[in-house]
Design an enzyme around this catalytic site. Structure first.
Site, PDB file in Angstrom:
ATOM      1  N   LYS A  67       0.870  -1.181   0.000  1.00 11.89           N
ATOM      2  CA  LYS A  67       0.000   0.000   0.000  1.00 11.89           C
ATOM      3  C   LYS A  67       0.902   1.225   0.000  1.00 11.89           C
ATOM      4  O   LYS A  67       1.829   1.320   0.807  1.00 11.89           O
ATOM      5  CB  LYS A  67      -0.904   0.037   1.233  1.00 11.89           C
ATOM      6  N   ARG A 110     -10.341  -1.640   7.307  1.00 11.73           N
ATOM      7  CA  ARG A 110      -9.432  -2.650   7.882  1.00 11.73           C
ATOM      8  C   ARG A 110      -8.923  -2.219   9.245  1.00 11.73           C
ATOM      9  O   ARG A 110      -8.659  -3.040  10.123  1.00 11.73           O
ATOM     10  CB  ARG A 110      -8.324  -3.038   6.895  1.00 11.73           C
ATOM     11  N   GLN A 138     -11.553   8.502  10.939  1.00  9.06           N
ATOM     12  CA  GLN A 138     -11.627   7.066  11.244  1.00  9.06           C
ATOM     13  C   GLN A 138     -12.667   6.730  12.325  1.00  9.06           C
ATOM     14  O   GLN A 138     -13.095   5.576  12.457  1.00  9.06           O
ATOM     15  CB  GLN A 138     -10.275   6.544  11.768  1.00  9.06           C
ATOM     16  N   ASN A 159     -13.585  14.277  22.545  1.00  7.69           N
ATOM     17  CA  ASN A 159     -12.693  14.814  21.516  1.00  7.69           C
ATOM     18  C   ASN A 159     -12.169  16.159  21.978  1.00  7.69           C
ATOM     19  O   ASN A 159     -12.856  16.879  22.714  1.00  7.69           O
ATOM     20  CB  ASN A 159     -13.426  14.962  20.175  1.00  7.69           C
ATOM     21  N   SER A 199      -4.602  11.600  16.309  1.00  5.16           N
ATOM     22  CA  SER A 199      -3.233  11.740  15.807  1.00  5.16           C
ATOM     23  C   SER A 199      -2.385  12.498  16.829  1.00  5.16           C
ATOM     24  O   SER A 199      -1.505  13.269  16.462  1.00  5.16           O
ATOM     25  CB  SER A 199      -3.213  12.420  14.442  1.00  5.16           C
ATOM     26  N   MET A 219      -5.637   2.788  18.460  1.00  8.65           N
ATOM     27  CA  MET A 219      -5.588   2.646  17.003  1.00  8.65           C
ATOM     28  C   MET A 219      -4.921   3.820  16.291  1.00  8.65           C
ATOM     29  O   MET A 219      -4.651   3.750  15.102  1.00  8.65           O
ATOM     30  CB  MET A 219      -7.010   2.475  16.458  1.00  8.65           C
ATOM     31  N   GLY A 220      -4.667   4.913  17.008  1.00 12.97           N
ATOM     32  CA  GLY A 220      -4.165   6.109  16.329  1.00 12.97           C
ATOM     33  C   GLY A 220      -2.657   6.154  16.152  1.00 12.97           C
ATOM     34  O   GLY A 220      -2.153   6.786  15.232  1.00 12.97           O
ATOM     35  N   THR A 221      -1.917   5.490  17.041  1.00 12.97           N
ATOM     36  CA  THR A 221      -0.454   5.620  17.018  1.00 12.97           C
ATOM     37  C   THR A 221       0.167   4.666  16.001  1.00 12.97           C
ATOM     38  O   THR A 221       0.189   3.456  16.215  1.00 12.97           O
ATOM     39  CB  THR A 221       0.117   5.384  18.431  1.00 12.97           C
ATOM     40  N   ASP A 222       0.651   5.251  14.910  1.00 11.48           N
ATOM     41  CA  ASP A 222       1.232   4.442  13.845  1.00 11.48           C
ATOM     42  C   ASP A 222       2.534   5.045  13.329  1.00 11.48           C
ATOM     43  O   ASP A 222       2.974   4.764  12.227  1.00 11.48           O
ATOM     44  CB  ASP A 222       0.217   4.290  12.689  1.00 11.48           C
TER      45      ASP A 222
HETATM   46  P1  NAD Z   1      -8.178  12.989  11.450  1.00  8.27           P
HETATM   47  O1  NAD Z   1      -7.170  14.001  11.097  1.00  8.27           O
HETATM   48  O2  NAD Z   1      -9.438  12.923  10.665  1.00  8.27           O
HETATM   49  O3  NAD Z   1      -8.597  13.194  12.996  1.00  8.27           O
HETATM   50  C1  NAD Z   1      -7.609  13.367  13.983  1.00  8.27           C
HETATM   51  C2  NAD Z   1      -8.203  13.201  15.363  1.00  8.27           C
HETATM   52  O4  NAD Z   1      -7.159  13.318  16.318  1.00  8.27           O
HETATM   53  C3  NAD Z   1      -9.235  14.264  15.727  1.00  8.27           C
HETATM   54  O5  NAD Z   1     -10.225  13.701  16.547  1.00  8.27           O
HETATM   55  C4  NAD Z   1      -8.405  15.276  16.543  1.00  8.27           C
HETATM   56  O6  NAD Z   1      -9.192  16.027  17.440  1.00  8.27           O
HETATM   57  C5  NAD Z   1      -7.497  14.311  17.279  1.00  8.27           C
HETATM   58  N1  NAD Z   1      -6.261  14.939  17.770  1.00  8.27           N
HETATM   59  C6  NAD Z   1      -5.232  15.390  17.034  1.00  8.27           C
HETATM   60  N2  NAD Z   1      -4.266  15.871  17.827  1.00  8.27           N
HETATM   61  C7  NAD Z   1      -4.693  15.704  19.107  1.00  8.27           C
HETATM   62  C8  NAD Z   1      -4.134  15.987  20.375  1.00  8.27           C
HETATM   63  N3  NAD Z   1      -2.936  16.550  20.508  1.00  8.27           N
HETATM   64  N4  NAD Z   1      -4.848  15.674  21.472  1.00  8.27           N
HETATM   65  C9  NAD Z   1      -6.070  15.117  21.361  1.00  8.27           C
HETATM   66  N5  NAD Z   1      -6.649  14.802  20.189  1.00  8.27           N
HETATM   67  C10 NAD Z   1      -5.957  15.107  19.078  1.00  8.27           C
HETATM   68  O7  NAD Z   1      -7.442  11.585  11.469  1.00  8.27           O
HETATM   69  P2  NAD Z   1      -8.061  10.128  11.265  1.00  8.27           P
HETATM   70  O8  NAD Z   1      -8.100   9.806   9.825  1.00  8.27           O
HETATM   71  O9  NAD Z   1      -9.300   9.964  12.065  1.00  8.27           O
HETATM   72  O10 NAD Z   1      -6.884   9.234  11.896  1.00  8.27           O
HETATM   73  C11 NAD Z   1      -6.635   9.291  13.289  1.00  8.27           C
HETATM   74  C12 NAD Z   1      -5.297   8.635  13.565  1.00  8.27           C
HETATM   75  O11 NAD Z   1      -5.356   7.256  13.209  1.00  8.27           O
HETATM   76  C13 NAD Z   1      -4.125   9.220  12.791  1.00  8.27           C
HETATM   77  O12 NAD Z   1      -3.042   9.371  13.681  1.00  8.27           O
HETATM   78  C14 NAD Z   1      -3.798   8.164  11.764  1.00  8.27           C
HETATM   79  O13 NAD Z   1      -2.446   8.175  11.379  1.00  8.27           O
HETATM   80  C15 NAD Z   1      -4.165   6.911  12.527  1.00  8.27           C
HETATM   81  N6  NAD Z   1      -4.454   5.737  11.703  1.00  8.27           N
HETATM   82  C16 NAD Z   1      -4.010   4.539  12.167  1.00  8.27           C
HETATM   83  C17 NAD Z   1      -4.262   3.390  11.445  1.00  8.27           C
HETATM   84  C18 NAD Z   1      -3.823   2.064  11.984  1.00  8.27           C
HETATM   85  O14 NAD Z   1      -3.891   1.071  11.271  1.00  8.27           O
HETATM   86  N7  NAD Z   1      -3.428   1.987  13.218  1.00  8.27           N
HETATM   87  C19 NAD Z   1      -4.951   3.468  10.234  1.00  8.27           C
HETATM   88  C20 NAD Z   1      -5.425   4.698   9.809  1.00  8.27           C
HETATM   89  C21 NAD Z   1      -5.171   5.837  10.565  1.00  8.27           C
END
Ligand code: NAD
Length: 321
Positions: A67, A110, A138, A159, A199, A219-222
């Site tokens: 990907k 996924r 997400q 949030n 993020s 799930m956010g930390t990548d």
């Molecule tokens: P997005 O930009 O649409 O949303 C970001 C979210 O993070 C928002 O809710 C925002 O308020 C919050 N945020 C950002 N900085 C913050 C902080 N300092 N404190 C508190 N909240 C904070 O992003 P998304 O598409 O929803 O993706 C979210 C995260 O998931 C990203 O970090 C992305 O890289 C990660 N991600 C991980 C996978 C995985 O497989 N693990 C897959 C896709 C995305």
């Protein structure tokens, strides 16, 4: 070569197909019949973007590919998804390109399926309250997928900017679940299952805020440097992940590993639980934590399913390449 455009994915891929594909590939990874190649992820110094490749090979399913894509934080202002990705599949016998598949919706599906598989295998059966931290692109996918795994009675969410919680509230309503915007203290006290999907580069949820027996899917930390929960919470939990190598370098576990409160040997693979090689949760008051770092094999697994479905439904574009 087959092309499945992004616009066709929503009509092809169901949450069930995605869940099944992700469960199967996690099991395959743990049996060592599938492996991921090292991730490349670079800040390209343009548009604030992070760009890279995730790739791997599933020998059992013969899924080979990558990907390509990343994260463009300014895209939302242009009416585009911040994550942009495309999946390429190759014939494992010849190396010829087999398919190009739109990867945006598949990434969300996924990723949500990974959290859902973790909840299916690790959350207490009597979990009633689902907590979501984050309200970006997400988050609604996470809510829809995880809500299917237990008989949840309500959703609580937090949030940084509470007004952005409207889409989660709407999704909860569609699912017939009462929804409440809460503080992090309230979320931790009430939720039996928590999904963090932000993020953030600093811990949001602290150890003291989370009650015993909770299952947390981080799930956010990548990426190196990102963090959603206190390292002390990771150290207290029984920790599972999609892939240990990613968990300790770019996943939520990186911080507890660095401060020495968690050892690599303390982390188990979710695939081992699926395969019956690890018992998973062992007590009702145990905190379980899934570090979902996101692996290339997940993308290949759902893309391969979509190619099969597109051929079956006659919407695959066939190109002589
Ligand atoms: P997005 O930009 O649409 O949303 C970001 C979210 O993070 C928002 O809710 C925002 O308020 C919050 N945020 C950002 N900085 C913050 C902080 N300092 N404190 C508190 N909240 C904070 O992003 P998304 O598409 O929803 O993706 C979210 C995260 O998931 C990203 O970090 C992305 O890289 C990660 N991600 C991980 C996978 C995985 O497989 N693990 C897959 C896709 C995305």
């Amino acid at each position: 070569m087959i092309i499945v455009p992004e616009k066709e994915i929503s009509g092809l891929m169901t949450r069930k197909d995605s869940f099944d594909a992700i469960k199967k590939v996690f099991a395959s990874m743990s049996k060592r019949t599938a492996y991921n190649f090292p991730v490349i992820r670079e800040a390209i110094g343009h548009a604030d973007a992070l760009y890279g490749f995730k790739s791997g090979f599933d020998r059992a399913a013969l899924n080979l590919g990558l990907k390509s894509g990343g994260y463009w934080p300014g895209n939302a202002d242009k009416g585009l998804t911040n994550h942009q990705s495309t999946i390429f599949l190759f014939d494992a016998d010849t190396g010829k390109v087999r398919a190009v598949v739109g990867g945006n919706l598949l990434t969300a599906l996924r990723t949500a399926s990974a959290a859902a598989v973790s909840v299916a295998h690790l959350a207490r059966q009597d979990s009633k309250v689902l907590g979501i931290v984050g309200a970006g692109h997400q988050a609604t996918f996470q809510l829809e997928a995880v809500a299917e795994q237990r008989d949840f009675e309500r959703v609580v969410a937090w949030n940084r900017t509470p007004e952005k919680l409207a889409s989660l509230e709407e999704t909860a309503k569609k699912l017939g679940l009462p929804f409440e915007s809460v503080s992090l203290d309230e979320l931790g006290t009430q939720a039996d299952v928590i999904v963090t999907i932000t993020s953030s580069f600093d811990a949001i949820l602290n150890d003291t805020q989370v009650k015993p027996g909770t299952h947390i899917a981080c799930m956010g930390t990548d990426t190196k440097g990102k963090q959603e929960v206190d390292a002390a919470l990771v150290a207290r939990a029984t920790v599972f992940t999609d892939e240990i190598a990613q968990s300790i370098t770019i996943g939520e576990c990186q911080h507890a590993i660095t401060d020495g409160s968690l050892a690599e040997a303390d982390i188990a693979e979710l695939g081992a639980v699926i395969n019956g090689d690890h018992a998973g949760r062992s007590a009702d008051d145990e905190v379980t934590l899934f570090d979902g770092t996101g692996v290339g094999l997940q993308d290949l697994a759902v893309a391969s399913s979509v190619v099969d479905l597109a051929i079956e439904k006659g919407v695959a574009l066939n190109v002589d390449f």
